[in-house]
Design a protein around this motif. Sequence first.
Motif, PDB file in Angstrom:
ATOM      1  N   ASN A 139      10.938   3.184  -9.521  1.00 39.04           N
ATOM      2  CA  ASN A 139      11.232   3.484  -8.116  1.00 39.04           C
ATOM      3  C   ASN A 139      11.373   2.171  -7.353  1.00 39.04           C
ATOM      4  O   ASN A 139      10.425   1.402  -7.242  1.00 39.04           O
ATOM      5  CB  ASN A 139      10.116   4.322  -7.493  1.00 39.04           C
ATOM      6  N   LEU A 140      12.573   1.927  -6.821  1.00 38.42           N
ATOM      7  CA  LEU A 140      12.844   0.762  -5.986  1.00 38.42           C
ATOM      8  C   LEU A 140      13.133   1.258  -4.582  1.00 38.42           C
ATOM      9  O   LEU A 140      14.050   2.061  -4.384  1.00 38.42           O
ATOM     10  CB  LEU A 140      14.047  -0.035  -6.498  1.00 38.42           C
ATOM     11  N   GLU A 141      12.351   0.807  -3.608  1.00 39.45           N
ATOM     12  CA  GLU A 141      12.507   1.295  -2.233  1.00 39.45           C
ATOM     13  C   GLU A 141      12.556   0.126  -1.254  1.00 39.45           C
ATOM     14  O   GLU A 141      11.640  -0.687  -1.194  1.00 39.45           O
ATOM     15  CB  GLU A 141      11.353   2.226  -1.864  1.00 39.45           C
ATOM     16  N   GLY A 142      13.648   0.068  -0.500  1.00 41.64           N
ATOM     17  CA  GLY A 142      13.719  -0.894   0.585  1.00 41.64           C
ATOM     18  C   GLY A 142      12.953  -0.379   1.785  1.00 41.64           C
ATOM     19  O   GLY A 142      12.853   0.825   2.008  1.00 41.64           O
ATOM     20  N   ILE A 163      13.127  -6.105 -12.643  1.00 42.69           N
ATOM     21  CA  ILE A 163      13.551  -4.840 -13.268  1.00 42.69           C
ATOM     22  C   ILE A 163      13.378  -4.911 -14.781  1.00 42.69           C
ATOM     23  O   ILE A 163      13.018  -3.925 -15.423  1.00 42.69           O
ATOM     24  CB  ILE A 163      15.001  -4.511 -12.876  1.00 42.69           C
ATOM     25  N   ASP A 164      13.609  -6.077 -15.353  1.00 37.36           N
ATOM     26  CA  ASP A 164      13.356  -6.257 -16.790  1.00 37.36           C
ATOM     27  C   ASP A 164      11.902  -5.997 -17.148  1.00 37.36           C
ATOM     28  O   ASP A 164      11.601  -5.409 -18.194  1.00 37.36           O
ATOM     29  CB  ASP A 164      13.676  -7.700 -17.201  1.00 37.36           C
ATOM     30  N   LYS A 208       0.813  -1.217   0.000  1.00 40.08           N
ATOM     31  CA  LYS A 208       0.000   0.000   0.000  1.00 40.08           C
ATOM     32  C   LYS A 208       0.845   1.264   0.000  1.00 40.08           C
ATOM     33  O   LYS A 208       0.641   2.174  -0.815  1.00 40.08           O
ATOM     34  CB  LYS A 208      -0.937   0.018   1.212  1.00 40.08           C
ATOM     35  N   ARG A 209       1.801   1.334   0.916  1.00 40.58           N
ATOM     36  CA  ARG A 209       2.541   2.585   1.086  1.00 40.58           C
ATOM     37  C   ARG A 209       3.815   2.621   0.258  1.00 40.58           C
ATOM     38  O   ARG A 209       4.064   3.591  -0.472  1.00 40.58           O
ATOM     39  CB  ARG A 209       2.873   2.804   2.550  1.00 40.58           C
ATOM     40  N   VAL A 210       4.640   1.594   0.376  1.00 40.83           N
ATOM     41  CA  VAL A 210       5.952   1.640  -0.278  1.00 40.83           C
ATOM     42  C   VAL A 210       5.806   1.532  -1.792  1.00 40.83           C
ATOM     43  O   VAL A 210       6.384   2.336  -2.541  1.00 40.83           O
ATOM     44  CB  VAL A 210       6.863   0.526   0.272  1.00 40.83           C
ATOM     45  N   ALA A 211       5.044   0.554  -2.249  1.00 39.14           N
ATOM     46  CA  ALA A 211       4.860   0.383  -3.691  1.00 39.14           C
ATOM     47  C   ALA A 211       3.717   1.223  -4.243  1.00 39.14           C
ATOM     48  O   ALA A 211       3.596   1.379  -5.453  1.00 39.14           O
ATOM     49  CB  ALA A 211       4.621  -1.089  -4.017  1.00 39.14           C
ATOM     50  N   GLY A 212       2.867   1.753  -3.369  1.00 36.21           N
ATOM     51  CA  GLY A 212       1.756   2.582  -3.828  1.00 36.21           C
ATOM     52  C   GLY A 212       0.852   1.860  -4.807  1.00 36.21           C
ATOM     53  O   GLY A 212       0.484   2.420  -5.854  1.00 36.21           O
ATOM     54  N   LEU A 213       0.474   0.633  -4.480  1.00 36.92           N
ATOM     55  CA  LEU A 213      -0.343  -0.169  -5.384  1.00 36.92           C
ATOM     56  C   LEU A 213      -1.633   0.560  -5.738  1.00 36.92           C
ATOM     57  O   LEU A 213      -2.334   1.075  -4.871  1.00 36.92           O
ATOM     58  CB  LEU A 213      -0.652  -1.520  -4.731  1.00 36.92           C
ATOM     59  N   ALA A 249       8.877  -0.927  -6.900  1.00 33.85           N
ATOM     60  CA  ALA A 249       9.248  -2.161  -6.228  1.00 33.85           C
ATOM     61  C   ALA A 249       9.427  -1.894  -4.744  1.00 33.85           C
ATOM     62  O   ALA A 249      10.108  -0.942  -4.352  1.00 33.85           O
ATOM     63  CB  ALA A 249      10.530  -2.740  -6.816  1.00 33.85           C
ATOM     64  N   ALA A 250       8.807  -2.741  -3.922  1.00 30.46           N
ATOM     65  CA  ALA A 250       8.990  -2.704  -2.471  1.00 30.46           C
ATOM     66  C   ALA A 250       9.956  -3.828  -2.117  1.00 30.46           C
ATOM     67  O   ALA A 250       9.638  -5.008  -2.283  1.00 30.46           O
ATOM     68  CB  ALA A 250       7.658  -2.897  -1.757  1.00 30.46           C
ATOM     69  N   LEU A 251      11.144  -3.464  -1.655  1.00 29.87           N
ATOM     70  CA  LEU A 251      12.191  -4.440  -1.380  1.00 29.87           C
ATOM     71  C   LEU A 251      12.128  -4.824   0.090  1.00 29.87           C
ATOM     72  O   LEU A 251      12.553  -4.074   0.963  1.00 29.87           O
ATOM     73  CB  LEU A 251      13.560  -3.863  -1.742  1.00 29.87           C
TER      74      LEU A 251
END
Length: 333
Positions: free
Chosen positions: A271-274, A232-233, A138-143, A241-243
């Motif tokens: 946007n890739l966020e751990g 990523i491909d 919900k928050r990190v990936a903003g689905l 991406a939520a890591l």
Amino acid sequence: MTVSTQIQLVRRPVGTPTPEDFATVTVDLPALDDGEVRVRNEYVSVDPYMRGRMNDSRSYVAPFGLNETMTGGAVGRVTESASATLPVGTAVLHGYGWRDVAQGPAAQFSPLPETDLPLSVFLGAAGMTGLTAYAGLKRVAGLKEGDVVFISGAAGAVGSIAGQVARKLGASRVIGSAGSAEKVALLKEKYGYDDAFNYKDAPVRRQLRDLTPDGIDVYFDNVGGDHLEAAIDRLNTGGRAALCGAISQYNDTERAPGPDNLGNLVTRSLNLEGFIVGRHQDLQAEFAERMTGWLADGSIVFDETVVDGIGNAVGAFLDMMNGANTGKMLVRA
């Protein structure tokens, strides 16, 4: 005097942990001080993040001390109390895992609601595991409504919940990876995944490409390595991406090479966020209300792999790291 059986780390693992890195000890617990409680643990959680705590290195949580009892999530009931806030019989959630009997200040034990669900659910779907899936999507990936979502490690504790949460949040299609044909079938037949693949059958890059001709919008990463590279491909322009984890690399003794396609982050505005779930505790009340309802009406289901006996906790942990679990791995203390 009460005796507590506890698991300690006695040697820092190099590569894959072995049973010799741990010791089982018995500890005589003293009489309760004012404001303390004693708890008989019913379930103890073993989790991938604990592998990082076995190293003496910087992380988001302090490493385990050598020759000290390890800690982690657990649920149980108060058996003795010197606190008015937690009477005997209260069900509690706390951080004194890796032991069968826990003792400490009442403030370190959180009372749990009495429900028709087993207490173990508060270590899994209704606990940190579920909140990790919810916050990451919900928050990190903003689905967003209509997103196509890929989840790695989809039959594990977080992944098995994340696929179902993704659907609840509006995903149009959910794809997962797992490590056996049986788990792939479970993803599609029980957890609501539209499609899934066994990452051992062929290169992840190829399998994900074949299943996502129109790409993906969101990736929830529990695995890292070749799964992250493949995602990523396939991420579309503006993909997120939520890591959450990189279990494929936790036992590495040398630095793994990074993805060879990071240029896509620029060309596709990715946007890739751990993230660490502890930094999203403000979502807890919202999550608890929604997940409680989903579990009650059966629209979200969960599995647990339960190993009996605190003396078998190390084996449960090692099995979990090797993918032997379906859903949440727990030790019935």
